[in-house]
Design a protein around this motif. Structure first.
Motif, PDB file in Angstrom:
ATOM      1  N   ALA A 183      34.486  36.974  34.523  1.00 48.48           N
ATOM      2  CA  ALA A 183      33.535  37.821  33.810  1.00 48.48           C
ATOM      3  C   ALA A 183      33.440  39.215  34.417  1.00 48.48           C
ATOM      4  N   GLU A 184      33.502  39.300  35.740  1.00 50.69           N
ATOM      5  CA  GLU A 184      33.350  40.581  36.423  1.00 50.69           C
ATOM      6  C   GLU A 184      34.597  41.451  36.346  1.00 50.69           C
ATOM      7  N   LEU A 185      35.770  40.828  36.470  1.00 50.23           N
ATOM      8  CA  LEU A 185      37.005  41.597  36.623  1.00 50.23           C
ATOM      9  C   LEU A 185      38.038  41.353  35.534  1.00 50.23           C
ATOM     10  N   ASP A 186      37.671  40.556  34.533  1.00 53.29           N
ATOM     11  CA  ASP A 186      38.639  40.186  33.504  1.00 53.29           C
ATOM     12  C   ASP A 186      39.881  39.566  34.158  1.00 53.29           C
ATOM     13  N   MET A 187      39.639  38.658  35.116  1.00 55.98           N
ATOM     14  CA  MET A 187      40.712  37.956  35.814  1.00 55.98           C
ATOM     15  C   MET A 187      40.560  36.455  35.529  1.00 55.98           C
ATOM     16  N   PRO A 188      41.095  35.988  34.396  1.00 51.60           N
ATOM     17  CA  PRO A 188      40.928  34.577  34.042  1.00 51.60           C
ATOM     18  C   PRO A 188      41.767  33.667  34.937  1.00 51.60           C
ATOM     19  N   THR A 189      41.465  32.398  34.868  1.00 51.88           N
ATOM     20  CA  THR A 189      42.217  31.391  35.621  1.00 51.88           C
ATOM     21  C   THR A 189      42.932  30.479  34.641  1.00 51.88           C
TER      22      THR A 189
END
Length: 275
Positions: A183-189
């Motif tokens: 949510a903070e960095l647009d870094m999904p897993t």
């Protein structure tokens, strides 16, 4: 046995790795107040003993004979090595901070079950605590976070093999942490279907509806996700192919926590890479 001979057993490991481990053991002895001449092995030879166990899966009884030790002393030396190595493994917050700092596009998460010898430990409803129904053998579940190219950057403490990946991830605080970073960095897993419903920060394939086919768009999406996430298998493969000790553990299964963390540190030393 001379140091030059013992080191030939671990020629697949850089000498600098063995020397780094020896320094860790030296510092540990100094902190513990161990006096010189009170140990059967010097720090380097103890380090080689530990590396032979990790790399070749050499039995402790053989390591004891090779070094003129009792088996109990060989075990003590091994556990000491596991402790000093595991202490250098990054915690979850550190691993995620490193991922943020380099601006990774995404993370990969996958669980691996490390096989163990049979252990009698009844779990809920009388089920065998360490039996993995999916893999059909006893083992401990370790969660591994990896970079987009499949480099492992964090390993979790062990959980019983009967637990599903999502259950383990929630227990370790991974679900909340990875949803937050997405949510903070647009870094999904990226994950497989074992993490279904873990949250918006996770990307996994769509499950085929009962009696129906997926739409063409969703089939394409699944191919993309599986293709990208498939690289994550390299992380578990790197750990298990590099270290025979991770293919089957005959120690107490709870020791897998330190074994996996120590293996991650050794891998980072060998490749001089943390992220």
């Amino acid at each position: 046995m001379p140091t030059s001979v013992t080191y030939t057993a671990v020629l697949d490991v850089k000498r600098s790795t063995a020397e780094h481990l020896a320094r860790l053991l030296r510092d540990h002895r100094i902190a513990a107040g161990t006096r010189k001449g009170r140990r059967a092995l010097g720090c380097f030879r103890q380090g080689v003993l530990i590396l032979r166990w990790f790399i070749d899966g050499t039995r402790l009884s053989q390591l004891a004979r090779d070094n003129g030790l009792s088996v109990s002393t060989a075990y003590r030396y091994l556990h000491e090595g596991l402790t000093v190595l595991a202490a250098g493994a990054p915690d979850l917050a550190t691993a995620l901070e490193r991922a943020k700092a380099v601006g990774l596009t995404h993370l990969n998460l996958d669980g691996t079950v490390i096989r163990t010898d049979r252990v009698a430990a009844p779990g809920p409803n009388g089920a065998d605590l360490w039996w993995s129904g999916k893999h059909r053998h006893h083992g401990g579940n370790v969660q591994v976070i990896a970079t987009p190219d499949g480099w492992p950057i964090w390993v979790s403490p062990v959980r019983p093999g009967r637990e599903h990946d999502t259950t383990c991830a929630r227990h370790h605080g991974l679900v909340d942490a990875l949803n937050r970073i997405a949510a903070e960095l647009d870094m999904p897993t990226l994950v497989d279907l074992g993490y279904e419903n873990a949250g918006d920060g996770f990307r996994h394939p769509y499950k085929k509806p009962a009696g129906r086919e997926l739409s063409e768009a969703r089939q394409t999406y699944n191919k993309v996700i599986r293709g990208i996430h498939g690289v994550c298998e390299r992380a578990n493969s790197l750990l298990k192919t590099t270290f025979k000790a991770l293919r089957r553990v005959s120690l107490d299964p709870s020791r897998i926590t330190k074994i996996a963390a120590a293996a991650l540190v050794l891998l980072q030393l060998e490749y001089d890479r943390t992220i």
